[in-house]
Design an enzyme around this catalytic site. Structure first.
Site, short mmCIF file in Angstrom:
data_model
loop_
_atom_site.label_atom_id
_atom_site.label_comp_id
_atom_site.label_asym_id
_atom_site.label_seq_id
_atom_site.Cartn_x
_atom_site.Cartn_y
_atom_site.Cartn_z
N TYR A 146 45.39 65.98 37.71
CA TYR A 146 44.79 66.47 36.46
C TYR A 146 44.00 65.33 35.83
CZ TYR A 146 44.52 68.08 31.57
OH TYR A 146 44.08 68.44 30.32
N ASP A 241 41.45 57.45 38.35
CA ASP A 241 41.84 57.95 37.03
C ASP A 241 43.19 57.32 36.71
OD1 ASP A 241 42.35 61.23 35.48
OD2 ASP A 241 42.77 59.19 34.81
N LYS A 269 45.85 56.49 26.93
CA LYS A 269 47.27 56.38 26.64
C LYS A 269 47.69 54.98 26.18
CE LYS A 269 48.19 60.24 29.75
NZ LYS A 269 48.75 61.34 28.95
#
Ligand code: KE4
Length: 437
Positions: A146, A241, A269
Site C-alpha cells: 500500500y 516506499d 510517519k
C-alpha cells in the site's frame, strides 16, 4: 473494572452523523475486526487512554510515527516553544533545511528531499517525477503493498499476472489504472518475465522493501537485489516506499538494513514525530526536475510547516542521542514476539511471526507467509477473536490481520510481560473458538 466501550459506542454513532463511517481513515473503524473502536482521549509513553476510562498498551503508535512513545516530554517542549512563534508561515524556514539535512545524512541515497504532508502525497509526487524523468508511463507495484490512496496506486492486478491493472476503487479511471501493473511480492520470476516483456515501457517500480500493509512480510534473501538489478538493466527507476520502514527498521531504513540503493525514496510517519509529514527524495539529477528547480510541478500550503518540522527534528535528535537506540528497541520487539510465539505453541498454534527491527507481525496461519496470496490464507476470524481478547485485557493491536505492529522506546519490560501474559489468555479464547467450529 470490567471492560466497556459504552461512551465509545455513543461517540461512534455521533461521529457517523458528520464523518463517513465515523472515522477519518477506514482502518480505524474496526470494520475488519468488528465491534466498536475505542475513542482515544490521551496518550503518554507506551500507553493510550480512551474516553471510557480504559488504558491500553499501544502497539499501533499512530501506525508508526510514535517510535519514542506518545507525548515525549522533550518533543512536547520543543513543540510548545515552536507554537509560541506561530504555527505556519508559508515561507522558507531554517527548520526545513535542518530536517532535510538530517534526512540526507541518515539516508545517503537521498541527495535532495522535498517535504509534503502525507505518505500519499509523497508517493503520488514521486510517480509524476519518475514518469517525467524516464518519459515512460508504466508503473509496477506489488500485490499487498500500500502506497497511499492516489489513483495510480489504488490498482489491483488485472486478469493475468503481467496484464495491466484494473481499478481497486470506484472513481479510479481505467485510463489511469491501465498504466499500473501489479505483480506478486517475492516473485522474482514474475517480475523478470514482466521486464522481459515490457521493461522498456516501465518508468518505475515502487515497492515497500519490507511490506507492512499485508501484515509484515519479509523480502526473501536476494530478492531486493534482484529488483534493483532488473530496474537498472531496463532503465526503470527503483522507488523504495519507506513511509513505514524509514527510521523504523533502521535509522537509515530498509535500504540500510538490506544494503540496497534505490533511485528515489518516500518517507513519512517517524520523520513527523506524530505531526503530518511526508517526504520524497533521491538522486540529485532526478530531484532537480522538481519545481521550482525544474519543470515537474508539486506544491503544498503546509509542506514543511514549522510545527511538523520541529516534531520531526526533535524525534530524530532523540533517536540519534542513544547509540544503542535501534539495538534496544529491536531486542524488545524480539522478546515480545518470542514470548507471544511461545504462548501460541502452548495451544498448538504454529502461527507465523515476522519482525523487522521494531516492526512486527503475526499471521494466524501454519503455512509460511511470503506474499499477499499466502497472507490471505490466514484465519482472519481467529485473528479477530485474538484481537478482541487482547483489547479487553488492555492491549491495543492494529485492528486487522493485514497490518503491522510497532514497538516504541517507551515500552517497558512490564508492558512486554503483560502483553505476553494476555496473549496466553487470548490464545485460549482462540482455541475455544476453533473447537466450536
Ligand atoms: P499516509 O497518506 O496515510 O500518510 O501514507 C500512506 C502510506 C504510504 N506508504 C506506506 C508504506 C504506508 O504504510 C502508508 C500508510 N500506512 C497506513 C497503515 N497501514 C496508514 C494507516 C491509515 O491508512 O489510516
Amino acid at each position: 473494572m470490567t471492560f466497556k466501550l459504552d461512551k465509545a459506542a455513543q461517540a461512534f454513532a455521533e461521529a457517523k452523523r458528520y464523518i463517513p463511517g465515523g472515522v477519518n481513515s477506514p482502518v480505524r473503524s474496526f470494520r475488519g475486526v468488528g465491534g466498536t473502536p475505542p475513542f482515544i482521549a490521551r496518550a503518554n509513553g507506551s500507553h493510550i487512554f480512551d474516553i471510557d476510562g480504559n488504558e491500553y498498551i499501544d502497539y499501533v503508535g499512530s501506525w508508526g510515527p510514535m517510535i519514542l512513545g506518545h507525548a515525549h516530554p522533550e518533543v512536547m517542549a520543543e513543540l510548545r516553544n515552536a507554537m509560541e512563534r506561530g504555527t505556519s508561515y508559508g515561507a522558507p524556514t531554517l527548520l526545513e533545511t535542518e530536517l532535510a539535512r538530517m534526512v540526507t545524512q541518515a539516508i545517503p541515497s537521498i541527495q535532495l528531499v522535498r517535504f509534503v504532508n502525507s505518505g500519499t502525497e509523497a508517493t503520488m509526487s514521486v510517480l509524476r517525477l519518475a514518469r517525467a524523468y524516464t518519459k515512460r508511463n508504466k508503473i509496477v507495484k506489488f500485490a499487498g503493498c500500500y502506497h497511499g490512496h492516489h489513483d495510480s496506486l489504488l490498482v489491483k492486478a488485472g486478469s493475468g499476472a503481467t496484464t495491466l491493472g484494473v481499478p481497486d476503487s470506484p472513481g479510479v479511471p481505467e485510463s489511469i489504472a491501465t498504466n499500473t501493473i501489479t505483480v506478486e511480492y517475492n516473485d522474482v520470476d514474475g517480475l523478470t518475465k514482466l521486464f522481459e516483456q515490457q521493461g522498456q515501457e516501465i518508468a518505475a517500480v515502487i515497492i515497500e522493501p519490507v511490506p507492512g500493509n499485508m501484515g509484515l512480510v519479509l523480502p526473501q534473501p536476494g530478492y531486493l537485489d534482484k529488483v534493483r538489478a532488473l530496474t537498472e538493466t531496463y532503465g526503470a527507476l527503483l522507488i523504495f516506499d519507506e513511509v513505514m520502514s524509514g527510521f523504523r527498521v533502521a535509522y537509515g531504513g530498509a535500504q540500510e538494513a538490506y544494503n540496497i540503493t534505490p533511485d528515489l525514496t518516500c518517507l513519512g510517519k517517524v520523520i513527523g514525530g506524530g505531526l503530518p509529514v511526508g517526504a520524497y527524495g533521491g538522486r540529485r539529477d532526478i530531484m532537480e526536475l522538481i519545481a521550482p528547480a525544474g519543470p515537474v510541478y508539486q506544491a503544498g500550503t503546509l509542506s514543511g510547516n514549522p510545527l511538523a518540522m520541529t516534531a520531526g527534528i526533535a524525534t530524530l535528535q532523540l533517536v540519534t542521542q542513544d547509540a544503542d537506540f535501534y539495538e534496544k528497541i529491536t531486542a524488545k520487539t524480539t522478546a515480545l514476539c518470542d514470548g507471544i510465539q511461545a504462548k501460541a505453541k502452548e495451544f498448538g498454534f504454529n502461527y507465523q511471526f515476522h519482525q523487522a527491527g521494531s516492526m512486527f507481525g503475526m499471521f494466524f496461519s501454519d503455512k509460511p507467509v511470503y506474499d499477499y496470496e499466502s497472507a490471505k490464507l490466514s484465519n482472519a476470524a481467529a485473528f479477530n477473536v485474538y484481537f478482541h481478547a487482547m483489547l479487553e485485557q488492555g492491549i491495543y493491536l492494529a485492528p486487522s490481520q493485514f497490518e503491522a505492529g510497532f514497538m516504541s522506546a517507551a515500552h517497558t519490560q512490564e508492558d512486554i510481560n503483560a502483553t505476553i501474559y494476555a496473549s496466553g489468555k487470548a490464545f485460549k479464547k482462540v482455541a475455544e473458538y476453533l473447537a466450536k467450529k
